[in-house]
Motif scaffolding. Structure first.
Motif, PDB file in Angstrom:
ATOM      1  N   LYS A 215       4.948  20.328  30.851  1.00 45.28           N
ATOM      2  CA  LYS A 215       5.860  20.058  29.729  1.00 45.28           C
ATOM      3  C   LYS A 215       5.916  18.578  29.367  1.00 45.28           C
ATOM      4  CE  LYS A 215       9.222  23.754  30.810  1.00 45.28           C
ATOM      5  NZ  LYS A 215       8.773  24.054  32.186  1.00 45.28           N
ATOM      6  N   GLU A 216       5.992  17.718  30.407  1.00 46.21           N
ATOM      7  CA  GLU A 216       6.151  16.277  30.166  1.00 46.21           C
ATOM      8  C   GLU A 216       4.973  15.693  29.390  1.00 46.21           C
ATOM      9  OE1 GLU A 216       6.927  17.729  32.997  1.00 46.21           O
ATOM     10  OE2 GLU A 216       9.097  17.351  33.076  1.00 46.21           O
TER      11      GLU A 216
ATOM     12  N   LYS B 237      11.534  22.856  26.240  1.00 45.18           N
ATOM     13  CA  LYS B 237      12.314  23.580  27.258  1.00 45.18           C
ATOM     14  C   LYS B 237      13.083  24.738  26.646  1.00 45.18           C
ATOM     15  CE  LYS B 237      12.949  19.842  30.635  1.00 45.18           C
ATOM     16  NZ  LYS B 237      13.890  18.805  31.138  1.00 45.18           N
ATOM     17  N   ARG B 238      13.543  24.536  25.417  1.00 47.61           N
ATOM     18  CA  ARG B 238      14.325  25.571  24.742  1.00 47.61           C
ATOM     19  C   ARG B 238      13.429  26.721  24.257  1.00 47.61           C
ATOM     20  NH1 ARG B 238      16.410  22.426  21.468  1.00 47.61           N
ATOM     21  NH2 ARG B 238      15.302  22.908  19.548  1.00 47.61           N
TER      22      ARG B 238
ATOM     23  N   PRO C 279      10.196  27.694  27.915  1.00 49.51           N
ATOM     24  CA  PRO C 279      10.619  27.170  29.232  1.00 49.51           C
ATOM     25  C   PRO C 279       9.582  27.333  30.342  1.00 49.51           C
ATOM     26  CG  PRO C 279      11.836  29.169  28.661  1.00 49.51           C
ATOM     27  CD  PRO C 279      11.083  28.770  27.438  1.00 49.51           C
ATOM     28  N   ASN C 280       8.666  28.290  30.189  1.00 55.31           N
ATOM     29  CA  ASN C 280       7.670  28.531  31.243  1.00 55.31           C
ATOM     30  C   ASN C 280       6.386  27.714  31.059  1.00 55.31           C
ATOM     31  OD1 ASN C 280       9.348  30.489  32.453  1.00 55.31           O
ATOM     32  ND2 ASN C 280       8.668  32.015  30.953  1.00 55.31           N
TER      33      ASN C 280
ATOM     34  N   LEU D 214      10.687  17.105  24.510  1.00 55.44           N
ATOM     35  CA  LEU D 214      10.826  17.804  25.793  1.00 55.44           C
ATOM     36  C   LEU D 214      11.967  18.824  25.733  1.00 55.44           C
ATOM     37  CD1 LEU D 214       9.779  18.058  28.682  1.00 55.44           C
ATOM     38  CD2 LEU D 214      11.355  16.217  29.350  1.00 55.44           C
ATOM     39  N   GLU D 215      13.082  18.429  25.121  1.00 57.61           N
ATOM     40  CA  GLU D 215      14.220  19.361  24.955  1.00 57.61           C
ATOM     41  C   GLU D 215      13.795  20.579  24.139  1.00 57.61           C
ATOM     42  OE1 GLU D 215      17.680  17.484  23.252  1.00 57.61           O
ATOM     43  OE2 GLU D 215      17.563  15.803  24.673  1.00 57.61           O
TER      44      GLU D 215
END
Length: 560
Positions: A405-406, A396-397, A400-401, A392-393
């Motif tokens: 995501k999860e 996001k990096r 991000p859009n 997930l990190e």
């Protein structure tokens, strides 16, 4: 398309049927360098058969090698080197993938046959540790591969829910347990009690006999002992189910050791009828040729694993009528399964010939086997959650859009853990390393998943429609992809024959690498005249990567 099969057919005719086709295929090699062709056949073994030099045999075979898919055939130093017609082979391979889609690579080996697969099988009231990962993911992959090959599979989770350890656990709970604490964190608290029992037993050996007494009470259906056992079992199953759901793994039955308690007397009576049982120091055993005897009943009348597994095998044959039965269990149980199969054979059960112990190496921690007794255990759930968190990190990096995501982090994180195990040949021991497991570059699940997402992104940008696929001439840069795509059905077949999912894992890495190399050298969307046929190739790669990942138990995200 079966290029090796076609080559073998031509060789078989040219050699006058002296060597069988299976042997001819086995002898074939893939040349290391492009200037030596796409397939090579060494003639050295034929020298004895035909009493000629390998060079002469190769030269004599050249004019007999006529096939529309062959561009040219050369004799070089005892080798027959075949150069394929790239255009014809490319079109034939892509046409197969486009027509069959997810069914590309399906085989009929197991059609109308049943395969039982006994895998995972954690112990009740103990945490689901990294030590259980191997059986779980290898067994799940073998079930998926077997289904692709036509088998109807029965997935069996033979829970470790019976035995003297429950006497220890019941006693430990009665001496040191707290009901509220166990209710709040059942597995953790029960593990603490189990470890404490073994620590205390070193100082007070009487605890071992007290524990045996409690297990005897459980066997005799003492209400208190049974109630505690049922509670421990229910809590454990609930915890295990969470982990299986996280990994996308399901079972057809959770019939564990306790399920066979009332089925062992029948087996013992059968052994008596066949005059196979012998007495030794009050115990009952069956002598076996070339290995230690199989102990059926202890002096005190207690039954053993052998008796229970015997009853389980007979029950499964009577219930499922299996053609094959796989036991995905560690290397340390090799003798046990040899004895089990020999005993079934001695009883006259010819169906035991379809039974196979699919053994595997250990998951080591600092070079040693993980031990629940000593508390040296790494919890699988914690590793999975850590992997998902890191994924997930990363998402996001880098993106991000990205929506959902999860969900994608869950697919990538669990995929990293599963792939890290399956890329290793199952017989090898694996050193547990969270750092290696969670790398997202190199020979990893996330690398293959990212390659799939890259292919999906290209198709989306290029507005590709499968019905408008173009099988036009593919460029030279596409050739390694074509040959790799063509190898998929054979890889599926070999992975089933060898009970080895690592062959699929290595295959998807190889395909991902070939695709990424192509992506790096060809500007896929730039030339309108070539765009459609290039995207057709990308579409085929995406289809096969997705299916290869599925066979390993991994998801293939469209975006990452």
């Amino acid at each position: 398309m079966d290029i090796k099969g076609e080559f073998a057919e031509i060789l078989f005719e040219a050699l006058g049927g002296e060597i069988n086709k299976g042997k001819l295929i086995f002898m074939m090699e893939n040349p290391k360098f492009a200037n030596l062709g796409d397939l090579a056949f060494p003639c050295f073994e034929l020298a004895k058969v035909f009493r000629k030099s390998p060079q002469s045999i190769a030269q004599e075979l050249v004019p007999k090698m006529k096939a529309s898919k062959f561009e040219k055939v050369e004799a070089v130093g005892g080798y027959l080197n075949v150069f394929l017609n790239k255009n014809k082979v490319s079109q034939a391979v892509l046409e197969q993938v486009l027509n069959k889609k997810a069914q590309y690579g399906d085989l009929s080996i197991g059609t109308n046959k049943v395969m039982t697969i006994d895998f995972s099988s954690p112990n009740i009231a103990k945490p689901f540790s990294m030590g259980h990962l191997r059986s779980t993911v290898i067994g799940n992959a073998l079930a998926l591969i077997s289904e692709k090959c036509g088998y109807r599979t029965i997935r069996i989770n033979h829970l470790g829910d019976w035995g003297t350890q429950f006497g220890k656990l019941i006693l430990a709970y009665k001496l040191w347990g707290n009901e509220e604490e166990v209710k709040q964190q059942p597995i953790r608290e029960l593990l603490k009690l189990y470890v404490k029992f073994h620590e205390e037993a070193l100082q007070s050996p009487d605890l071992e006999s007290d524990a045996r007494h409690w297990f005897k009470k459980l066997e005799q259906a003492d209400p208190e002992a049974v109630a505690l056992w049922e509670w421990f079992r229910a809590e454990s199953l609930q915890e295990f189910t969470k982990i299986y759901e996280l990994m996308g793994i399901h079972f057809d039955t959770f019939d564990g050791e306790a399920f066979f308690n009332d089925k062992m007397d029948k087996v013992i009576r059968k052994l008596e009828e066949l005059n196979l049982l012998q007495e030794s120091d009050g115990a009952q055993l069956v002598p076996l040729e070339g290995m230690p005897p199989s102990l059926i009943k202890k002096r005190d009348g207690a039954t053993l694993y052998a008796t229970r597994d015997l009853a389980a095998a007979i029950y499964r044959q009577e219930t499922y009528h299996f053609d094959q039965a796989l036991y995905v269990v560690g290397n340390e149980q090799t003798l046990h399964f040899k004895q089990l199969f020999a005993l079934l054979d001695k009883m006259g059960n010819k169906w035991q010939q379809g039974m196979k112990h699919v053994s595997f190496g250990m998951m080591l921690k600092e070079g040693k086997k993980m031990s629940t007794r000593k508390g040296k255990v790494v919890l699988l759930e914690e590793v999975l959650k850590c992997a998902i968190s890191l994924a997930l990190e990363d998402i996001k990096r880098k993106n991000p859009n990205l929506s959902n995501k999860e969900e994608i982090a869950k697919q990538v994180g669990t995929g990293a853990v599963i792939f890290h195990d399956l890329k290793n040949f199952r017989q090898n021991d694996i050193e547990f390393s969270l750092e290696d497991m969670l790398k997202f570059e190199g020979e990893t699940g996330p690398y293959v998943q990212y390659s799939h997402a890259r292919a999906a992104s290209l198709l989306k940008k290029g507005n590709f429609k499968a019905e408008a696929a173009a099988l036009g001439t593919q460029e030279e840069e596409a050739w390694s992809i074509i040959m790799t795509l063509n190898a998929f059905p054979e890889t599926v077949k070999k992975s089933l024959e060898d009970y080895d999912p690592s062959q699929i894992a290595k295959y998807v890495v190889e395909l991902a690498r070939a695709f990424n190399k192509y992506y790096g050298t060809v500007r896929i969307l730039d030339d309108e005249n070539l765009k459609q046929q290039r995207l057709t190739l990308v579409y085929a790669v995406r289809m096969v990567l997705k299916e290869g990942l599925r066979l390993l138990g991994l998801k293939a995200p469209e975006e990452m």
